[in-house]
Write an enzyme that holds these catalytic residues in place. Structure first.
Site, short mmCIF file in Angstrom:
data_model
loop_
_atom_site.label_atom_id
_atom_site.label_comp_id
_atom_site.label_asym_id
_atom_site.label_seq_id
_atom_site.Cartn_x
_atom_site.Cartn_y
_atom_site.Cartn_z
N TRP A 177 99.17 -9.05 85.59
CA TRP A 177 98.19 -8.30 86.38
C TRP A 177 96.94 -9.11 86.66
CZ3 TRP A 177 100.55 -4.92 88.94
CH2 TRP A 177 101.56 -4.13 88.38
N ASP A 222 89.82 -4.76 84.43
CA ASP A 222 90.90 -3.82 84.75
C ASP A 222 91.34 -3.19 83.43
OD1 ASP A 222 93.34 -2.59 85.23
OD2 ASP A 222 94.31 -4.34 86.13
N LYS A 277 98.72 5.17 83.78
CA LYS A 277 99.17 4.66 82.48
C LYS A 277 98.76 5.64 81.38
CE LYS A 277 100.63 1.28 84.85
NZ LYS A 277 100.13 -0.04 85.10
C1 PLP Z 1 100.06 -0.89 86.23
C2 PLP Z 1 98.92 -1.81 86.25
C3 PLP Z 1 98.35 -2.23 87.48
C4 PLP Z 1 98.90 -1.82 88.82
O1 PLP Z 1 98.64 -0.50 89.07
P1 PLP Z 1 99.01 0.17 90.47
O2 PLP Z 1 98.31 1.48 90.41
O3 PLP Z 1 100.49 0.29 90.53
O4 PLP Z 1 98.48 -0.71 91.55
C5 PLP Z 1 97.27 -3.07 87.42
N1 PLP Z 1 96.75 -3.48 86.24
C6 PLP Z 1 97.28 -3.10 85.06
C7 PLP Z 1 96.66 -3.57 83.80
C8 PLP Z 1 98.38 -2.26 85.04
O5 PLP Z 1 98.90 -1.87 83.86
#
Ligand code: PLP
Length: 360
Positions: free
Chosen positions: A101, A171, A195
């Site tokens: 990511w 993030d 998540k």
């Molecule tokens: C799942 C995830 C993403 C991507 O998320 P989307 O909503 O599908 O764009 C980005 N960063 C992390 C850490 C993730 O676990």
């Protein structure tokens, strides 16, 4: 009705109480004769929902007044572009690459300016968080970017990088609301909610106010400019009303259950059940350096791909779903987010112990 133990990395398990409440509200939300999905995002009813959700997340995370909370669409991935578009005044940013990511975010930022890779853990398949206490950070960097919890590899920053005064962007998708954080240490904290918090398609961005300006990269789409969203209280266009409503219910569930301190304690206890088992097992092995372990995502292997597949299949048959590791790393991964009860992890560990006995 029967529910499985769902160890999916995302979209993932939500609290049963929340699902029941949403089900009860489905036909007639608070006497208005319609569901939240059917109501205008400009209605008083929805205004109350989004305002209350914001007030609750502010209280849960103790968000300082000089930070805006935005409810945005496009998932976390859309912010991979929005971050550089809104922040790259100098066209230069630092990225710490600790997994897929962070790598994707860095790749996207390269479209807009220079990306300095400040550190990486690619040398050991992203199984650790590099030492970030004294990185080669120069003050011409617009920001330093991290992915705080690496969903795929199961690592987590237990200490934030020393950014030497440069703004930190994080993030937090897969550790959102799993423990208290000090928002004032960040310039931007954002996460896709699917998540640990709610349904897919909503990202919550917490942004220090001075960073929300008209001074964005040329060509930035109106929708990706944070100022557009902030000026319109996340209602520039029709937002993901349903996801905002469910997140609101999850915030109330978290508040009712003691907030983020209590959640952290629960998550530590839960993760310890699994890590303690892995540490003594002769068959299963955790893949992450102990000092970098995540409380949320726990990857493990047997060392034999066929045996891994057998385990995943037998676990599924026994009611433990989505234990297959990410397609890029193989093995297994148990995601044990806030809504996974400790009992689910205990039963998984009992199942693993049984499997170990039969297969060694
Ligand atoms: C799942 C995830 C993403 C991507 O998320 P989307 O909503 O599908 O764009 C980005 N960063 C992390 C850490 C993730 O676990």
């Amino acid at each position: 009705m029967s529910r499985v133990y769902n160890f999916s990395a995302g979209p993932a398990v939500l609290p049963e109480e929340v699902l029941k409440e949403a089900a009860a509200d489905m036909m007639d939300y608070k006497g208005c004769g319609m569901s939240v999905m059917e109501m205008s995002h400009r209605s008083k009813m929805f205004d109350d929902i989004i305002k209350e959700a914001e007030a609750d997340i502010r209280s849960l995370m103790n968000i300082p007044d000089n930070y805006k909370v935005l409810f945005l669409q496009g998932g976390a991935s859309q912010q991979f572009s929005a971050v550089p578009m809104n922040l790259m005044k100098n066209k230069k940013a630092g990225y710490i690459v600790t997994g897929q990511w962070a790598k994707k975010a860095a790749q996207e930022a390269k479209r807009y300016g220079e990306v300095v890779e400040l550190a990486s853990s690619a040398d050991k398949t992203f199984s650790y968080i590099p030492d970030c206490s004294d990185l080669a950070i120069t003050d011409d960097l617009d920001y330093v970017y991290i992915c705080e919890n690496n969903t795929i590899y199961g690592t987590h920053y237990h200490e934030l990088p020393n950014t030497k005064g440069v703004d930190l962007v994080s993030d937090v998708s897969s550790c959102f609301l799993s423990e208290p954080i000090d928002v004032s240490k960040y310039a931007v904290v954002y996460g896709g909610v699917q998540k640990n918090v709610g349904p897919a398609g909503l990202v919550i961005a917490i942004i220090r106010e001075d960073l929300i300006t008209d001074d964005v990269l040329e060509g930035t789409p109106t929708m990706l400019k944070w100022k557009t969203q902030a000026d319109n209280d996340s209602l520039y266009n029709t937002p993901n009303c349903w996801a905002i409503y469910i997140c609101g219910l999850v915030f109330k569930w978290l508040l009712k259950n003691g907030g983020l301190e209590a959640m952290k304690k629960r998550n530590e206890e839960k993760a310890a059940v699994l890590y303690d088992f892995l540490d003594q097992s002769k068959l299963f092995k955790g893949t992450v350096e102990p000092a970098s372990r995540s409380l949320m995502n726990v990857p493990f292997v047997t060392g034999d791909a066929d045996l891994d597949a057998k385990f995943v299949a037998e676990a599924k048959a026994a009611g433990f779903e989505n234990l297959k590791g990410h397609r890029t790393v193989g093995g297994m991964r148990a995601s044990i987010y806030n809504a996974m009860p400790k009992e689910g992890v205990e039963k998984l560990v009992a199942f693993m112990a049984e499997f170990e006995k039969k297969n060694s």
